[in-house]
Design a protein around this motif. Sequence first.
Motif, mmCIF file in Angstrom:
data_model
loop_
_atom_site.group_PDB
_atom_site.id
_atom_site.type_symbol
_atom_site.label_atom_id
_atom_site.label_comp_id
_atom_site.label_asym_id
_atom_site.label_seq_id
_atom_site.Cartn_x
_atom_site.Cartn_y
_atom_site.Cartn_z
ATOM 1 N N MET A 175 0.870 -1.198 0.000
ATOM 2 C CA MET A 175 0.000 0.000 0.000
ATOM 3 C C MET A 175 0.894 1.231 0.000
ATOM 4 O O MET A 175 2.107 1.152 -0.093
ATOM 5 N N GLU A 205 -12.584 0.366 -0.947
ATOM 6 C CA GLU A 205 -11.780 -0.819 -1.283
ATOM 7 C C GLU A 205 -10.353 -0.686 -0.752
ATOM 8 O O GLU A 205 -9.760 -1.656 -0.273
ATOM 9 N N ASP A 206 -9.796 0.520 -0.845
ATOM 10 C CA ASP A 206 -8.449 0.737 -0.319
ATOM 11 C C ASP A 206 -8.430 0.568 1.199
ATOM 12 O O ASP A 206 -7.483 0.004 1.764
ATOM 13 N N ARG A 235 -10.560 -1.190 3.037
ATOM 14 C CA ARG A 235 -10.747 -2.614 3.354
ATOM 15 C C ARG A 235 -9.425 -3.366 3.188
ATOM 16 O O ARG A 235 -9.037 -4.173 4.037
ATOM 17 N N ALA A 236 -8.715 -3.097 2.111
ATOM 18 C CA ALA A 236 -7.453 -3.801 1.859
ATOM 19 C C ALA A 236 -6.428 -3.483 2.953
ATOM 20 O O ALA A 236 -5.696 -4.367 3.416
ATOM 21 N N ALA A 263 -7.678 -5.303 6.135
ATOM 22 C CA ALA A 263 -7.752 -6.766 5.982
ATOM 23 C C ALA A 263 -6.407 -7.403 6.311
ATOM 24 O O ALA A 263 -6.342 -8.584 6.669
ATOM 25 N N ARG A 264 -5.346 -6.636 6.207
ATOM 26 C CA ARG A 264 -4.028 -7.154 6.599
ATOM 27 C C ARG A 264 -3.937 -7.367 8.112
ATOM 28 O O ARG A 264 -3.010 -8.012 8.604
#
Length: 248
Positions: free
Chosen positions: A1, A130-131, A133-134, A137-138
């Motif tokens: 990211m 979406e960014d 969440r990503a 999510a890590r």
Amino acid sequence: MSRLGLIGAGNMARGLALGWGEPVLATDSGSGRAAALVADVGGESLGTDVAALAARAEVLVLCHKPYALADVASLITGFTGLVVSVLGGVSLAELRTAYPEASVSRTEPNTAVQVRQGVTLVADGGDRPEDVRALFARLGTVTEVPEASMPAAGGISGVGPAYVALVAEAWIDAAVGAGLEPEVATELVLGTLEGSAALIRAQGGDTLGVRRGVTSPGGTTARGLRALVDAGVPSAFLSAMDATKGNT
Ligand SMILES: NC(=O)c1ccc[n+]([C@@H]2O[C@H](COP(=O)([O-])OP(=O)(O)OC[C@H]3O[C@@H](n4cnc5c(N)ncnc54)[C@H](OP(=O)(O)O)[C@@H]3O)[C@@H](O)[C@H]2O)c1
């Protein structure tokens, strides 16, 4: 990211940074905790200079106290990246007012992000979902909820690590009282908590099914469950949920 810039280097910032496990930029308000943080996770402390941090970061993670929102934002002009807030009780509208040129997101991670088994709430209606969440999510699971539900949802996942610690401690103490060594009691309690959560999840959240699966009619588990209900465990959780209402 993207390059992460943490404004505030306290408990939440540390947990997030340890979970992400990548170098970060960080600031504090003078304590030196940003330097201590980057000594552990890598990256760079910019002291108290949030403007310099904003100039170099692509994602700003607000990890200061909620009351400092306007003061901090006033030091940052023209930031057009993503501002992710973990500030309890600070709305998307307040974030948009503070950072009018940025994309903004309201989140509430819990402290288990540090071991990548966190639960992060993300308020619906934020930018770049979406960014966001990503990114989280890590660190465990991510659950989007209506913004109006953030206080109730945080009354479970946000406060939850403390509740589980209380329950675990009481259970371990009880086991020690029954003659087990503390290390053995701790291993049994933590293993049982982890495995039971996994079993309930594997059974689609069927808590009654899991209970029935260990409860012989008139047996040991039935007597233990009866003692827990009589002691008020279910109503204690209702009281705890009521107690968190209105808190942010
Ligand atoms: N702890 C949790 O479980 C949890 C969960 C979800 C969300 N949150 C949210 O996370 C945020 C931080 O909580 P925390 O427990 O990590 O607090 P904390 O340990 O007190 O850390 C706050 C950090 O913010 C810095 N800071 C304070 N005022 C500032 C300012 N004006 N400019 C720049 N930095 C400033 C502090 O600097 P110094 O180091 O110099 O004092 C400190 O590093 C809160 O908004 C809280 O609502 C916490």
